[in-house]
Motif scaffolding. Sequence first.
Motif, PDB file in Angstrom:
ATOM      1  N   UNK A  48      17.251  14.471  35.154  1.00 42.93           N
ATOM      2  CA  UNK A  48      17.089  14.576  33.699  1.00 42.93           C
ATOM      3  C   UNK A  48      18.436  14.601  32.992  1.00 42.93           C
ATOM      4  N   UNK A  49      19.467  15.139  33.663  1.00 44.44           N
ATOM      5  CA  UNK A  49      20.799  15.188  33.079  1.00 44.44           C
ATOM      6  C   UNK A  49      21.569  13.884  33.278  1.00 44.44           C
ATOM      7  N   UNK A  50      21.367  13.244  34.433  1.00 40.80           N
ATOM      8  CA  UNK A  50      22.170  12.077  34.781  1.00 40.80           C
ATOM      9  C   UNK A  50      21.596  10.763  34.272  1.00 40.80           C
ATOM     10  N   UNK A  51      20.272  10.642  34.264  1.00 40.25           N
ATOM     11  CA  UNK A  51      19.648   9.359  33.893  1.00 40.25           C
ATOM     12  C   UNK A  51      20.057   8.867  32.513  1.00 40.25           C
ATOM     13  N   UNK A  52      20.046   9.710  31.464  1.00 34.09           N
ATOM     14  CA  UNK A  52      20.474   9.205  30.143  1.00 34.09           C
ATOM     15  C   UNK A  52      21.913   8.698  30.146  1.00 34.09           C
ATOM     16  N   UNK A  53      22.793   9.331  30.922  1.00 31.96           N
ATOM     17  CA  UNK A  53      24.187   8.907  30.990  1.00 31.96           C
ATOM     18  C   UNK A  53      24.326   7.579  31.723  1.00 31.96           C
ATOM     19  N   UNK A  54      23.472   7.365  32.722  1.00 37.75           N
ATOM     20  CA  UNK A  54      23.544   6.138  33.521  1.00 37.75           C
ATOM     21  C   UNK A  54      23.034   4.916  32.777  1.00 37.75           C
ATOM     22  N   UNK A  55      22.362   5.120  31.652  1.00 38.88           N
ATOM     23  CA  UNK A  55      21.809   3.979  30.902  1.00 38.88           C
ATOM     24  C   UNK A  55      22.884   3.193  30.153  1.00 38.88           C
ATOM     25  N   UNK A  56      24.058   3.806  29.913  1.00 39.08           N
ATOM     26  CA  UNK A  56      25.153   3.127  29.236  1.00 39.08           C
ATOM     27  C   UNK A  56      26.044   2.448  30.272  1.00 39.08           C
ATOM     28  N   UNK A  57      26.281   1.143  30.082  1.00 41.64           N
ATOM     29  CA  UNK A  57      26.980   0.350  31.100  1.00 41.64           C
ATOM     30  C   UNK A  57      28.343   0.937  31.460  1.00 41.64           C
ATOM     31  N   UNK A  58      29.151   1.276  30.456  1.00 42.03           N
ATOM     32  CA  UNK A  58      30.473   1.812  30.733  1.00 42.03           C
ATOM     33  C   UNK A  58      30.416   3.123  31.481  1.00 42.03           C
ATOM     34  N   UNK A  59      29.562   4.012  31.014  1.00 44.45           N
ATOM     35  CA  UNK A  59      29.407   5.302  31.675  1.00 44.45           C
ATOM     36  C   UNK A  59      28.886   5.124  33.092  1.00 44.45           C
ATOM     37  N   UNK A  60      27.938   4.222  33.270  1.00 46.76           N
ATOM     38  CA  UNK A  60      27.342   3.999  34.586  1.00 46.76           C
ATOM     39  C   UNK A  60      28.408   3.588  35.600  1.00 46.76           C
ATOM     40  N   UNK A  61      29.283   2.669  35.191  1.00 48.51           N
ATOM     41  CA  UNK A  61      30.330   2.220  36.102  1.00 48.51           C
ATOM     42  C   UNK A  61      31.248   3.350  36.532  1.00 48.51           C
ATOM     43  N   UNK A  62      31.648   4.192  35.571  1.00 43.53           N
ATOM     44  CA  UNK A  62      32.526   5.314  35.906  1.00 43.53           C
ATOM     45  C   UNK A  62      31.815   6.332  36.797  1.00 43.53           C
ATOM     46  N   UNK A  63      30.533   6.571  36.521  1.00 47.53           N
ATOM     47  CA  UNK A  63      29.790   7.544  37.318  1.00 47.53           C
ATOM     48  C   UNK A  63      29.589   7.056  38.751  1.00 47.53           C
ATOM     49  N   UNK A  64      29.292   5.773  38.916  1.00 49.50           N
ATOM     50  CA  UNK A  64      29.088   5.241  40.264  1.00 49.50           C
ATOM     51  C   UNK A  64      30.401   5.253  41.042  1.00 49.50           C
ATOM     52  N   UNK A  65      31.508   4.934  40.364  1.00 51.27           N
ATOM     53  CA  UNK A  65      32.810   5.000  41.035  1.00 51.27           C
ATOM     54  C   UNK A  65      33.118   6.421  41.492  1.00 51.27           C
ATOM     55  N   UNK A  66      32.835   7.395  40.628  1.00 51.99           N
ATOM     56  CA  UNK A  66      33.058   8.793  41.003  1.00 51.99           C
ATOM     57  C   UNK A  66      32.117   9.219  42.123  1.00 51.99           C
ATOM     58  N   UNK A  67      30.864   8.751  42.064  1.00 52.86           N
ATOM     59  CA  UNK A  67      29.899   9.081  43.112  1.00 52.86           C
ATOM     60  C   UNK A  67      30.355   8.537  44.458  1.00 52.86           C
TER      61      UNK A  67
END
Length: 330
Positions: free
Chosen positions: A217-236
């Motif tokens: 519930x906290x991560x899904x809304x952030x992952x919907x934005x392309x720029x944010x998604x890329x940074x989050x996946x790199x950090x993951x």
Amino acid sequence: MARFIRDILATLSYEPAKAPADREELSRLDQRLAHFADKGAGTGGTISIQPDECSVWDGNPRDQPGLTADSCRSLIESIASEGGNRIPVLVRLNPPGSDRPYQLLVGSRRRFAVGWLNHNGRPDLRLTALVVDLSDEEAFRLADIENRERADISELDRARSYQHAVDRFYGGVQSRMAEALNLSNSQLSRLIALAQLPQEVIDAFATRDELRVRYSELLTPLLRQAGQRGRMIAEAQLIGEQQQALARQGDRLIPPATVLARLREAAMPPSQEEARDIAIMAGGARIGRAKPSRGGGLTVDLSIAEDADLDELLARLRETIVAVRATPLL
């Protein structure tokens, strides 16, 4: 028999049992099955089969490889002392030509426990079973009732089974599935969102048992934005590599709260200075970052795995340093 099973589907509560995970108290479904078996004892209500005579239905969310003697220890001891499983498993006939006569629908832990005992000093034990005639959708609902009453099935396993079932049994219509399972549409949507997290994010957690619907519930809304998604996946990916290195060294793994905080922080827009950071890559994975400082120096952060190729790492580091030096200061 068919009437008995469909009565269970119509009347059993879907609320999970409140008993602690380490206690073998009967759930509501177990109580109904045990009562039926006791009532029908000696009348052909149940059959005795060998555990290997049934394959496991692929619609059940339980992680079969995750069943171990340790995780089923109290059940194994109970079945050994009682001389068999008092609560029958549910099976149905496999189609003609199958290599095993039965298909297991409910009772994976009981099947595992009897099978383990067969190979560890109790070859005489047999698996007590009820043969039922159910559709795939009915079998899914019945397995779901049992599995909601168990604490040893991860939220991710359950979420993935729901994601698969909505297309397989309910024509892709979540509202139909929610109604059939006595869930609200929002509850089902949150579960399916957990199953849809990128694999890199899932792998960032030490175990999949640590993943919770509330994290999704906290991560899904952030992952919907392309720029944010890329940074989050790199950090993951970086966190996942660090988890693997810690595991190899026998060190304490990164706790889920820290993983969650780092992923959320990665979603934040970088500052002007952070935007100039250059990722250091080796072997197709990010191992750190480099950035120029205003004093004319260079700051390098690295996370080096124990089995890293040092020659390649040093070569990539040199390339990165050259690139950073060529980056003009703002």
